[in-house]
Each structure stands twice: as C-alpha cells, then as structure tokens.
Design a protein around this motif. Structure first.
Motif, PDB file in Angstrom:
ATOM      1  N   GLY A  12      53.733 -24.318  -5.079  1.00 22.87           N
ATOM      2  CA  GLY A  12      52.731 -23.282  -5.287  1.00 22.87           C
ATOM      3  C   GLY A  12      52.933 -22.069  -4.400  1.00 22.87           C
ATOM      4  N   TYR A  13      52.339 -20.967  -4.821  1.00 24.34           N
ATOM      5  CA  TYR A  13      52.495 -19.693  -4.121  1.00 24.34           C
ATOM      6  C   TYR A  13      52.031 -19.784  -2.672  1.00 24.34           C
ATOM      7  CZ  TYR A  13      51.999 -14.715  -3.089  1.00 24.34           C
ATOM      8  OH  TYR A  13      52.102 -13.466  -2.513  1.00 24.34           O
ATOM      9  N   LYS A  14      50.912 -20.487  -2.423  1.00 21.51           N
ATOM     10  CA  LYS A  14      50.399 -20.560  -1.048  1.00 21.51           C
ATOM     11  C   LYS A  14      51.346 -21.341  -0.134  1.00 21.51           C
ATOM     12  CE  LYS A  14      47.416 -24.628  -1.753  1.00 21.51           C
ATOM     13  NZ  LYS A  14      46.019 -25.115  -1.786  1.00 21.51           N
ATOM     14  N   ASN A  15      52.092 -22.299  -0.689  1.00 25.73           N
ATOM     15  CA  ASN A  15      53.073 -23.035   0.112  1.00 25.73           C
ATOM     16  C   ASN A  15      54.386 -22.265   0.235  1.00 25.73           C
ATOM     17  OD1 ASN A  15      51.568 -25.317   0.869  1.00 25.73           O
ATOM     18  ND2 ASN A  15      51.906 -26.284  -1.121  1.00 25.73           N
ATOM     19  N   GLU A  16      54.710 -21.489  -0.794  1.00 22.90           N
ATOM     20  CA  GLU A  16      55.923 -20.661  -0.739  1.00 22.90           C
ATOM     21  C   GLU A  16      55.840 -19.661   0.410  1.00 22.90           C
ATOM     22  OE1 GLU A  16      58.741 -20.511  -2.229  1.00 22.90           O
ATOM     23  OE2 GLU A  16      58.627 -21.523  -4.170  1.00 22.90           O
ATOM     24  N   ILE A  17      54.705 -18.987   0.551  1.00 24.99           N
ATOM     25  CA  ILE A  17      54.595 -17.954   1.583  1.00 24.99           C
ATOM     26  C   ILE A  17      54.514 -18.564   2.986  1.00 24.99           C
ATOM     27  CG2 ILE A  17      53.545 -16.275   0.023  1.00 24.99           C
ATOM     28  CD1 ILE A  17      50.830 -16.934   1.190  1.00 24.99           C
ATOM     29  N   LYS A  18      54.220 -19.879   3.058  1.00 26.95           N
ATOM     30  CA  LYS A  18      54.212 -20.590   4.342  1.00 26.95           C
ATOM     31  C   LYS A  18      55.541 -21.299   4.613  1.00 26.95           C
ATOM     32  CE  LYS A  18      49.255 -21.696   4.152  1.00 26.95           C
ATOM     33  NZ  LYS A  18      48.275 -22.806   4.060  1.00 26.95           N
ATOM     34  N   LYS A 245      47.348 -20.510  -7.039  1.00 22.70           N
ATOM     35  CA  LYS A 245      48.175 -20.421  -5.821  1.00 22.70           C
ATOM     36  C   LYS A 245      48.674 -21.801  -5.364  1.00 22.70           C
ATOM     37  CE  LYS A 245      46.523 -16.185  -5.674  1.00 22.70           C
ATOM     38  NZ  LYS A 245      47.249 -15.090  -6.348  1.00 22.70           N
ATOM     39  N   ASP A 246      48.384 -22.821  -6.138  1.00 19.30           N
ATOM     40  CA  ASP A 246      48.649 -24.211  -5.749  1.00 19.30           C
ATOM     41  C   ASP A 246      49.943 -24.715  -6.388  1.00 19.30           C
ATOM     42  OD1 ASP A 246      48.250 -26.661  -4.595  1.00 19.30           O
ATOM     43  OD2 ASP A 246      46.462 -27.186  -5.742  1.00 19.30           O
ATOM     44  N   ASP A 247      50.438 -25.852  -5.854  1.00 17.43           N
ATOM     45  CA  ASP A 247      51.547 -26.544  -6.508  1.00 17.43           C
ATOM     46  C   ASP A 247      51.122 -26.951  -7.916  1.00 17.43           C
ATOM     47  OD1 ASP A 247      52.803 -26.460  -3.988  1.00 17.43           O
ATOM     48  OD2 ASP A 247      51.967 -28.405  -3.433  1.00 17.43           O
ATOM     49  N   ILE A 248      52.069 -26.970  -8.832  1.00 20.63           N
ATOM     50  CA  ILE A 248      51.787 -27.386 -10.206  1.00 20.63           C
ATOM     51  C   ILE A 248      52.798 -28.439 -10.627  1.00 20.63           C
ATOM     52  CG2 ILE A 248      51.690 -26.707 -12.636  1.00 20.63           C
ATOM     53  CD1 ILE A 248      50.799 -23.935 -11.780  1.00 20.63           C
TER      54      ILE A 248
END
Length: 256
Positions: A12-18, A245-248
C-alpha cells in the motif's frame, strides 16, 4: 472440476512512503481434490513489528490444516461437524501459534514471554472440494460469490469496534464460517480480498462494478487475460494511492 485462480498482492501507498513491505499475504493450492485459498492482513502500526510474518504464518496454517482434509477426501458431514465443534478453527490457531513461537524464539531469548499481538493478523479462507464449499473469516476483509453477474457477500456486515485477530487467546471462537454442499458439475466464481481493496471505493456498488469488469476481462479470452495480468498490479497500486492507502490483496477463483 476445472479450477482457475488469479491473484495479486501489492504494498500500500502508506507503506511505500515508509519504505516498508506489505503486511498482507496470499497463498493458494490447487489439487485434483479441489482448491484452498487464503488471504491474511497483518495489522499495521509500529507495535506489530512481525505482522508480515504473522500474515504469512496464518495463510500457511490454513493451507496445511485444510489440505490434510482435502487429501483425505473428507465429506461434507464430517467437515461440518468439525466446524460446529470448533476443531478446525482450533487447529488453524494452534498451527499459527506454533509457527509464531518458533519464529519468536529465534529473534528473542526464550526468557521473554511470547507476545502474539506483535504478529497480529486477520484471515480469510475459501476451500472448494469435490463435496463441499467452505468459507472462513476472522476479522475484516470479505468473500463474495458471483452468481448471474451479481456479487453477494458470504458474511453479512457486522460492525465491531475492534477487529478480531489470530493473536487473541480465544481466536478460534471468533471465526465466522459457512459450509455448503457442492453439487456435481456446479460452476461459480468467487473473490476474496483484504480491506485495503474495498476501502478504496466509496460504496459497494462501485466496488462491484470494478470486480465485474475484472472478471469479464479475465474470462473473455486469452488476450484480455494476458493484458489484465500484465497491468493489474499497476492498477491496484493506483487504487491504493488514490483510495485506502493500504496494502491490497485479492484472489479471484473460477470453478468450471
């Protein structure tokens, strides 16, 4: 029984940016006796440092436990009885805890008490044998059946303040399940997904249309299937970035 499975899982996007990996996990197994699919969604957050491992162990536990019953060609009545007595649910939870214990003891000295919550994860399972169809759910995410181009949820929505997780002591008591007798030559389609997928849509209708479009493309012909498989990961990444923004993680199953 002809079985086809199409699955994708993205960070997910929120984990990508972290610079973190996905906390989801997908595992499926096809044999002459049927198919077993599992989707797990590890809890996000700094406390759940081993949730990605927890989700992997959850899928592996479900596949191992249910694989044993499919190989033995257990019938509908036996599986139904085991579910009613919570023996299958208990087996899955016990197998998961065994794997967590093994992993935890490699990471930290045995003097520390095992904190299962650090591995917290939800779990979805779908098993189709020659004799029955079984659906399992612990926590969020969903399983849908497609009949006559209409998607129906296997488990009606129930609002709960807290999400059930395998890390709870009595997790085996909190599984939802549905088992149905399978008719000979029965054809149907199903999809199951982590909550990062449905949370990317404003309502169930728009999500259903997206699922219908994906299934049509997958089933139309070899060319459209190739295009879908090539581009679907990119599409899910965009969906996550603009939506949850989450993993899918998502699995499509066709039984012909």
């Amino acid at each position: 029984m002809k079985i086809s499975v199409f699955s994708k899982s993205i960070t997910g996007y929120k984990n990508e940016i972290k610079n973190k990996g996905s906390q989801d996990y997908i595992f499926y197994e096809i044999s002459n006796n049927g198919v077993i699919c599992a989707v797990a969604d590890g809890h996000s957050g700094d406390y759940f440092i081993f949730s990605s491992e927890g989700s992997q162990f959850a899928c592996e536990a479900l596949i191992e436990v249910m694989g044993k019953y499919i190989k033995e060609e257990s019938d509908y009545k036996l599986i139904k009885n085991l579910l009613e007595n919570k023996k299958i649910q208990y087996e899955i939870c016990s197998k998961w805890k065994q794997q967590v214990t093994s992993h935890y003891n490699k990471k930290l000295p045995c003097v520390y008490k095992i904190d299962y919550y650090r591995y917290g994860t939800t779990l979805l399972g779908m098993i189709v044998s020659n004799d029955y169809k079984l659906y399992l759910k612990l926590g969020d995410g969903d399983i849908l059946i497609n009949k006559d181009n209409v998607f129906t949820k296997i488990f009606p929505y129930k609002y709960t303040r807290l999400v059930n997780t395998l890390s709870e002591r009595d997790a085996y008591n909190k599984f939802q399940y549905k088992i149905e007798k399978k008719n000979d030559n029965e054809c149907f389609s199903a999809v199951m997904y982590s909550d990062g997928y449905d949370n990317s849509f404003s309502n169930f209708q728009s999500m259903s249309k997206d699922l219908e479009k994906t299934m049509r493309q997958y089933n139309k012909n070899i060319f459209t299937r190739f295009v879908l498989e090539k581009n679907y990961e990119k599409y899910l990444n965009k969906l996550s970035e603009e939506g949850s923004k989450d993993d899918i993680s998502i699995v499509f199953v066709n039984i012909l």
